[in-house]
Write a protein that holds these residues in place. Structure first.
Motif, short mmCIF file in Angstrom:
data_model
loop_
_atom_site.label_atom_id
_atom_site.label_comp_id
_atom_site.label_asym_id
_atom_site.label_seq_id
_atom_site.Cartn_x
_atom_site.Cartn_y
_atom_site.Cartn_z
N ALA A 75 106.79 44.32 17.58
CA ALA A 75 108.10 44.94 17.77
C ALA A 75 108.34 46.10 16.80
O ALA A 75 109.13 46.99 17.09
CB ALA A 75 109.20 43.89 17.61
N ALA A 76 107.65 46.09 15.66
CA ALA A 76 107.86 47.13 14.66
C ALA A 76 107.07 48.39 14.95
O ALA A 76 107.27 49.42 14.29
CB ALA A 76 107.47 46.60 13.28
N ILE A 77 106.17 48.36 15.94
CA ILE A 77 105.34 49.52 16.27
C ILE A 77 105.95 50.22 17.48
O ILE A 77 105.93 49.70 18.60
CB ILE A 77 103.89 49.08 16.58
N PRO A 78 106.53 51.40 17.29
CA PRO A 78 107.25 52.08 18.39
C PRO A 78 106.41 52.29 19.64
O PRO A 78 106.92 52.15 20.76
CB PRO A 78 107.66 53.42 17.76
N SER A 79 105.14 52.61 19.51
CA SER A 79 104.30 52.89 20.68
C SER A 79 103.94 51.64 21.47
O SER A 79 103.30 51.73 22.52
CB SER A 79 103.03 53.63 20.26
N LEU A 80 104.35 50.47 20.99
CA LEU A 80 104.10 49.21 21.71
C LEU A 80 105.40 48.60 22.24
O LEU A 80 105.45 47.41 22.56
CB LEU A 80 103.40 48.19 20.80
N SER A 81 106.43 49.40 22.37
CA SER A 81 107.74 48.85 22.74
C SER A 81 107.74 48.22 24.14
O SER A 81 108.41 47.21 24.37
CB SER A 81 108.82 49.93 22.64
N THR A 82 106.98 48.79 25.09
CA THR A 82 106.95 48.20 26.43
C THR A 82 106.26 46.85 26.41
O THR A 82 106.73 45.88 27.01
CB THR A 82 106.24 49.14 27.42
N PHE A 83 105.12 46.77 25.72
CA PHE A 83 104.42 45.49 25.61
C PHE A 83 105.27 44.47 24.87
O PHE A 83 105.33 43.29 25.26
CB PHE A 83 103.08 45.68 24.89
N SER A 84 105.95 44.91 23.82
CA SER A 84 106.83 44.01 23.09
C SER A 84 107.91 43.44 24.01
O SER A 84 108.23 42.25 23.97
CB SER A 84 107.48 44.76 21.91
N SER A 85 108.45 44.31 24.86
CA SER A 85 109.46 43.87 25.81
C SER A 85 108.87 42.89 26.83
O SER A 85 109.51 41.91 27.21
CB SER A 85 110.04 45.09 26.53
N ALA A 86 107.61 43.14 27.21
CA ALA A 86 106.97 42.29 28.23
C ALA A 86 106.71 40.88 27.74
O ALA A 86 106.70 39.93 28.53
CB ALA A 86 105.67 42.94 28.68
N ILE A 87 106.49 40.72 26.43
CA ILE A 87 106.15 39.38 25.91
C ILE A 87 107.35 38.66 25.31
O ILE A 87 107.26 37.48 24.98
CB ILE A 87 105.03 39.46 24.85
N SER A 88 108.48 39.34 25.20
CA SER A 88 109.60 38.76 24.46
C SER A 88 110.85 38.52 25.30
O SER A 88 111.90 38.17 24.76
CB SER A 88 109.98 39.67 23.29
N GLY A 89 110.76 38.68 26.62
CA GLY A 89 111.93 38.46 27.47
C GLY A 89 112.71 39.71 27.77
O GLY A 89 113.69 39.64 28.52
N GLY A 90 112.31 40.84 27.24
CA GLY A 90 113.04 42.07 27.51
C GLY A 90 112.76 42.64 28.88
O GLY A 90 113.68 43.15 29.55
N LEU A 91 111.51 42.55 29.34
CA LEU A 91 111.17 43.07 30.66
C LEU A 91 111.61 42.10 31.75
O LEU A 91 112.10 42.51 32.80
CB LEU A 91 109.66 43.30 30.74
N ASN A 92 111.44 40.82 31.49
CA ASN A 92 111.87 39.78 32.40
C ASN A 92 112.40 38.63 31.56
O ASN A 92 111.65 38.02 30.79
CB ASN A 92 110.70 39.31 33.27
N PRO A 93 113.69 38.31 31.66
CA PRO A 93 114.30 37.27 30.80
C PRO A 93 113.62 35.91 30.90
O PRO A 93 113.77 35.08 30.00
CB PRO A 93 115.75 37.21 31.29
N GLU A 94 112.88 35.67 31.97
CA GLU A 94 112.24 34.37 32.15
C GLU A 94 110.90 34.27 31.43
O GLU A 94 110.30 33.19 31.38
CB GLU A 94 112.03 34.09 33.64
N VAL A 95 110.43 35.39 30.87
CA VAL A 95 109.10 35.40 30.26
C VAL A 95 109.20 35.80 28.80
O VAL A 95 109.42 36.96 28.46
CB VAL A 95 108.14 36.36 31.00
#
Length: 237
Positions: A75-95
């Protein structure tokens, strides 16, 4: 009491006080410091200068991130923000697989934002609504271990179930022959992070790596099995 006696008593008291305080002072200076035993994290390999530069804009260093949980490091690496969202519930709240990752040790292949941008927009949108597909994708980027860039290569069973093929070492590593590791071996608590330039596809696992040598034990076992005489037929009658 006369004056000479008082002076003698005063000198004796001063000497006694000095003899008590000196060992205490020596002991205090002899105590070891804890900073001398702290080892810095190993440096990641590859083209890591851009990573250091983007972290510097937030006032963070790799050394400061090293003791943190893997979810916080990503989460602290700006260029990984999409992946961070994908693994932490940001991209899909169920995941949200971050709690799993933080019970490592794990190797995590983290695609950059540019890697996700190369996906078909419809595919990315599907991940937002299909929790099963997103979970499958996330876990395909993770396998058990705590491996450095020098020994990460091999056929690796992922947490999703399919395998990854990792080839090369240090600053020249590829995954499934399609994704290049940009900067690998980033230290987190119970994890090593490898930043990659392509999102890995769990629907297209690699062909098995051709073994570079044959196990003597396996060869012996196979030979014994194939050359063993057939059992004698039971006597008639």
């Amino acid at each position: 009491m006369n004056t000479p006696t008082r002076k003698a008593m005063g000198v004796a008291a001063a000497i006694a006080a000095l003899s008590v305080s000196l060992p205490m002072a020596v002991t205090a200076h002899a105590e070891p410091t804890t900073t001398a035993t702290v080892k810095p994290p190993a440096d990641p390999q590859g083209d890591c200068d851009p990573l250091r530069k983007e972290l510097s804009t937030t006032g963070t260093t790799l050394a400061q991130l090293a003791p943190k949980p893997v979810g916080q490091v990503i989460a602290a690496i700006p260029s990984l923000s999409t992946f961070s969202s994908a693994i932490s519930g940001g991209l899909n709240p169920e995941v949200n697989i971050v709690p799993v990752l933080e019970n490592g040790p794990y190797v995590v292949f983290a695609p950059t934002n540019d890697a996700f941008a190369k996906l078909d927009p419809a595919q990315l949108e599907a991940l937002r609504t299909d929790a099963a597909a997103l979970s499958k994708l996330d876990y395909y980027h993770v396998f058990l271990g705590l491996l450095s860039p020098g020994d990460v290569a091999g056929q690796r069973p992922t947490q999703q179930g399919e395998e990854l093929k990792v080839t090369g070492k240090d600053g020249d590593i590829k995954v499934n022959d399609t994704a290049k590791v940009i900067c690998g071996g980033i230290t987190a608590e119970n994890a090593r992070i490898y930043i990659i330039d392509t999102v890995l596809d769990p629907a297209a696992p690699p062909e098995p790596i051709t073994p570079t040598g044959t196990s003597t034990t396996a060869t012996t076992t196979t030979t014994a099995t194939t050359t063993a005489p057939a059992p004698e037929p039971a006597p008639a009658g």
